[in-house]
Design a protein around this motif. Sequence first.
Motif, PDB file in Angstrom:
ATOM      1  N   LEU A   1     -39.055  44.694  30.701  1.00  0.00           N
ATOM      2  CA  LEU A   1     -37.646  43.663  31.065  1.00  0.00           C
ATOM      3  C   LEU A   1     -38.256  42.536  31.934  1.00  0.00           C
ATOM      4  N   ALA A   2     -38.841  42.696  32.908  1.00  0.00           N
ATOM      5  CA  ALA A   2     -39.352  41.765  34.012  1.00  0.00           C
ATOM      6  C   ALA A   2     -40.164  40.998  33.180  1.00  0.00           C
ATOM      7  N   SER A   3     -40.987  41.065  32.303  1.00  0.00           N
ATOM      8  CA  SER A   3     -41.725  40.251  31.448  1.00  0.00           C
ATOM      9  C   SER A   3     -41.157  39.445  30.490  1.00  0.00           C
ATOM     10  N   PHE A   4     -39.972  40.157  30.155  1.00  0.00           N
ATOM     11  CA  PHE A   4     -39.190  39.475  29.044  1.00  0.00           C
ATOM     12  C   PHE A   4     -38.313  38.426  29.815  1.00  0.00           C
ATOM     13  N   PHE A   5     -37.804  38.850  30.876  1.00  0.00           N
ATOM     14  CA  PHE A   5     -36.915  37.789  31.627  1.00  0.00           C
ATOM     15  C   PHE A   5     -37.655  36.663  32.507  1.00  0.00           C
ATOM     16  N   HIS A   6     -38.987  37.054  32.541  1.00  0.00           N
ATOM     17  CA  HIS A   6     -39.731  35.976  33.330  1.00  0.00           C
ATOM     18  C   HIS A   6     -40.073  34.949  32.327  1.00  0.00           C
ATOM     19  N   LEU A   7     -40.160  35.244  31.024  1.00  0.00           N
ATOM     20  CA  LEU A   7     -40.341  34.031  30.005  1.00  0.00           C
ATOM     21  C   LEU A   7     -39.001  33.608  29.489  1.00  0.00           C
ATOM     22  N   PHE A   8     -37.999  34.365  29.697  1.00  0.00           N
ATOM     23  CA  PHE A   8     -36.667  33.999  28.786  1.00  0.00           C
ATOM     24  C   PHE A   8     -35.853  32.923  29.384  1.00  0.00           C
ATOM     25  N   PHE A   9     -35.621  32.866  30.650  1.00  0.00           N
ATOM     26  CA  PHE A   9     -34.959  31.790  31.279  1.00  0.00           C
ATOM     27  C   PHE A   9     -35.822  30.599  31.196  1.00  0.00           C
ATOM     28  N   ARG A  10     -36.999  30.564  31.445  1.00  0.00           N
ATOM     29  CA  ARG A  10     -37.682  29.305  31.415  1.00  0.00           C
ATOM     30  C   ARG A  10     -37.799  28.628  30.178  1.00  0.00           C
TER      31      ARG A  10
ATOM     32  N   VAL B   1     -38.896  20.585  39.970  1.00  0.00           N
ATOM     33  CA  VAL B   1     -38.963  20.759  41.225  1.00  0.00           C
ATOM     34  C   VAL B   1     -38.590  22.488  41.368  1.00  0.00           C
ATOM     35  N   LEU B   2     -37.904  22.994  40.582  1.00  0.00           N
ATOM     36  CA  LEU B   2     -37.574  24.352  40.550  1.00  0.00           C
ATOM     37  C   LEU B   2     -39.097  25.108  40.081  1.00  0.00           C
ATOM     38  N   GLN B   3     -39.455  24.802  39.171  1.00  0.00           N
ATOM     39  CA  GLN B   3     -40.589  25.549  38.627  1.00  0.00           C
ATOM     40  C   GLN B   3     -41.572  25.001  39.338  1.00  0.00           C
ATOM     41  N   TRP B   4     -41.859  23.846  39.846  1.00  0.00           N
ATOM     42  CA  TRP B   4     -43.027  23.742  40.370  1.00  0.00           C
ATOM     43  C   TRP B   4     -43.172  24.453  41.878  1.00  0.00           C
ATOM     44  N   ALA B   5     -41.997  24.681  42.573  1.00  0.00           N
ATOM     45  CA  ALA B   5     -42.008  25.311  43.599  1.00  0.00           C
ATOM     46  C   ALA B   5     -42.271  26.893  43.601  1.00  0.00           C
ATOM     47  N   ASN B   6     -42.003  27.567  42.377  1.00  0.00           N
ATOM     48  CA  ASN B   6     -42.557  28.650  42.031  1.00  0.00           C
ATOM     49  C   ASN B   6     -43.962  28.868  41.858  1.00  0.00           C
ATOM     50  N   LEU B   7     -44.315  27.790  41.151  1.00  0.00           N
ATOM     51  CA  LEU B   7     -45.887  27.627  41.006  1.00  0.00           C
ATOM     52  C   LEU B   7     -46.594  27.400  42.147  1.00  0.00           C
TER      53      LEU B   7
ATOM     54  N   VAL C   1     -38.209  34.885  38.962  1.00  0.00           N
ATOM     55  CA  VAL C   1     -39.380  34.737  39.422  1.00  0.00           C
ATOM     56  C   VAL C   1     -39.794  34.868  40.692  1.00  0.00           C
ATOM     57  N   LYS C   2     -39.198  34.433  41.467  1.00  0.00           N
ATOM     58  CA  LYS C   2     -39.401  34.319  42.995  1.00  0.00           C
ATOM     59  C   LYS C   2     -39.003  36.121  43.610  1.00  0.00           C
ATOM     60  N   ASN C   3     -38.256  36.516  42.961  1.00  0.00           N
ATOM     61  CA  ASN C   3     -37.683  37.788  43.625  1.00  0.00           C
ATOM     62  C   ASN C   3     -38.182  38.985  42.913  1.00  0.00           C
ATOM     63  N   VAL C   4     -38.224  39.167  41.553  1.00  0.00           N
ATOM     64  CA  VAL C   4     -38.537  40.345  40.680  1.00  0.00           C
ATOM     65  C   VAL C   4     -39.917  40.180  40.171  1.00  0.00           C
ATOM     66  N   SER C   5     -39.927  39.108  39.026  1.00  0.00           N
ATOM     67  CA  SER C   5     -41.293  39.242  38.306  1.00  0.00           C
ATOM     68  C   SER C   5     -42.429  39.002  39.036  1.00  0.00           C
ATOM     69  N   GLY C   6     -42.706  38.238  40.093  1.00  0.00           N
ATOM     70  CA  GLY C   6     -43.740  38.233  40.934  1.00  0.00           C
ATOM     71  C   GLY C   6     -44.177  39.271  41.635  1.00  0.00           C
ATOM     72  N   ARG C   7     -43.211  40.066  42.120  1.00  0.00           N
ATOM     73  CA  ARG C   7     -43.589  41.286  42.805  1.00  0.00           C
ATOM     74  C   ARG C   7     -43.994  42.446  41.892  1.00  0.00           C
ATOM     75  N   LEU C   8     -43.143  42.469  40.702  1.00  0.00           N
ATOM     76  CA  LEU C   8     -43.537  43.585  39.680  1.00  0.00           C
ATOM     77  C   LEU C   8     -44.850  43.243  38.807  1.00  0.00           C
ATOM     78  N   LEU C   9     -44.934  42.082  38.336  1.00  0.00           N
ATOM     79  CA  LEU C   9     -45.925  41.854  37.538  1.00  0.00           C
ATOM     80  C   LEU C   9     -47.396  41.550  37.969  1.00  0.00           C
ATOM     81  N   VAL C  10     -47.410  40.722  39.231  1.00  0.00           N
ATOM     82  CA  VAL C  10     -48.576  40.486  39.969  1.00  0.00           C
ATOM     83  C   VAL C  10     -48.549  40.995  41.117  1.00  0.00           C
TER      84      VAL C  10
END
Length: 200
Positions: free
Chosen positions: A32-41, A157-163, A76-85
């Motif tokens: 689920l986290a993997s799916f939504f990590h890619l889905f929104f972006r 800006v939003l995607q670069w901030a997470n990166l 990405v900031k609160n869920v997928s980063g913590r769970l996936l990596v």
Amino acid sequence: MILCFQDSQDSPLFGDEEDNFRQRKSAIRHPLASFFHLFFRTSAILVYILCDILSGRFIACMVTIILLLSCDFWTVKNVSGRLLVGLRWWNQVDADGNSRWMFESRKSNSVNTISSAESRIFWLGLTVCPIFWVIFVFSTIFSFNIKWLAVVIMGLVLQWANLYGYVRCKVGGGSNLRNMAKNYFSTQIFKQAMKETGGS
């Protein structure tokens, strides 16, 4: 600006996942986290590309893209980063008004090891999608489609901030980046010197 790192030295560098974490499974343990990590972006990118085809209404498309980008940033900031990596970053302002960037990584000997497949999904999605927004910024400028400029800049800006946050979290901040660069160049100079002495 103050940088604080917590256990960031325990997080492997981009090329070190296979060497340092061979015990990790390649299965996707958080689908689920993997799916939504890619889905929104990817949805935000697709809506931007197909907006003129699907709907001629600028406001509806703009609001949809901004909502997708906001959901992506939060996920990405609160869920997928913590769970996936096993990485997390945030910014907080202390009582003196100083901005503090906080970086945190899960220890490599933790019970919840990181899946290499999930790590690839995370970093691929995190690095590829901002490239699209850079292209969109230049295309809106060169095509004089100024009404979209605010939307594509917000996407960038939003995607670069997470990166930026996750790269800093992974490598341990600016001091570690400088140390890595120094070590790399000193190794290259040493190898070159050994070649020259061996060849003469």
